[in-house]
Design a protein around this motif. Sequence first.
Motif, mmCIF file in Angstrom:
data_model
loop_
_atom_site.group_PDB
_atom_site.id
_atom_site.type_symbol
_atom_site.label_atom_id
_atom_site.label_comp_id
_atom_site.label_asym_id
_atom_site.label_seq_id
_atom_site.Cartn_x
_atom_site.Cartn_y
_atom_site.Cartn_z
ATOM 1 N N TYR A 151 9.965 37.103 -80.269
ATOM 2 C CA TYR A 151 10.662 37.540 -81.479
ATOM 3 C C TYR A 151 9.841 37.302 -82.747
ATOM 4 N N ALA A 152 8.605 36.856 -82.599
ATOM 5 C CA ALA A 152 7.778 36.525 -83.760
ATOM 6 C C ALA A 152 7.257 37.780 -84.450
ATOM 7 N N SER A 153 7.188 37.707 -85.762
ATOM 8 C CA SER A 153 6.564 38.766 -86.550
ATOM 9 C C SER A 153 5.101 38.383 -86.766
ATOM 10 N N GLU A 154 4.229 38.927 -85.942
ATOM 11 C CA GLU A 154 2.822 38.538 -85.974
ATOM 12 C C GLU A 154 2.146 38.904 -87.290
ATOM 13 N N SER A 155 2.645 39.930 -87.958
ATOM 14 C CA SER A 155 1.996 40.419 -89.178
ATOM 15 C C SER A 155 2.437 39.675 -90.434
ATOM 16 N N ARG A 156 3.419 38.772 -90.318
ATOM 17 C CA ARG A 156 3.935 38.101 -91.519
ATOM 18 C C ARG A 156 3.778 36.584 -91.469
ATOM 19 N N ILE A 157 2.883 36.098 -90.626
ATOM 20 C CA ILE A 157 2.641 34.655 -90.545
ATOM 21 C C ILE A 157 1.932 34.191 -91.817
ATOM 22 N N ILE A 158 2.388 33.083 -92.371
ATOM 23 C CA ILE A 158 1.756 32.531 -93.572
ATOM 24 C C ILE A 158 1.545 31.029 -93.410
ATOM 25 N N VAL A 159 0.640 30.507 -94.218
ATOM 26 C CA VAL A 159 0.423 29.063 -94.323
ATOM 27 C C VAL A 159 0.847 28.643 -95.727
ATOM 28 N N ILE A 160 1.789 27.720 -95.816
ATOM 29 C CA ILE A 160 2.224 27.203 -97.113
ATOM 30 C C ILE A 160 1.442 25.924 -97.388
ATOM 31 N N ARG A 161 0.753 25.909 -98.514
ATOM 32 C CA ARG A 161 -0.107 24.772 -98.869
ATOM 33 C C ARG A 161 0.214 24.306 -100.284
#
Length: 203
Positions: A151-161
Amino acid sequence: MLRKHAVARRRKGHSGGSLLASVFVAAACMIGAAQAAETDYTVNPGDVLQITVWKEDGLDREVLVLPDGKISFPLVGDINARGCTALQIRDEVKARLESMIRDPYVTVSVKAALGNVVNVIGQVAKPGEQIVGRRVTVMQALSQAGGLTPYASESRIIVIRRDGDRQVAIPFPYDDVVRGESLDQDIVLAPGDVVVVPTASLF
């Protein structure tokens, strides 16, 4: 016949020598990689250091990096270790001891990199906090989290830093990295980073 046996023995010896040489090369590479990791890794609060001064009783101990980033060591006092490498800390300890000990031989190593913590949340098999040791990239963190769910959206993965008083969102091109492209975007995570894997839209 004797010549054939002699040639066979020489070939066998050469093969064994090549194998032994390969083992030595592999071992050297592993040692080099470990030394590079030790050189590059910067200390975080929560890490445990091993500091030793050769032939000096009482100056061989484990030291915890406190929440404010400082360590305390006998005869040396407090040192700000946050963001420093083991070699930089060694040099500082040595410099402070030189007025009391002649030519002190100091070693500093990271015994436990417990302060390098990241979080992976969202659509992964095992979301949560990870103590990642020295250096880990986004893909490695996702792998340690068990990989993406269907169910993951591979195109919208982000890293919050966190950057000072603000937070920044760094896009992660998962599909490109999986294809072997944009590998420079598979960044090394910093302590406190959060990898967010959103749920894919159903429509």
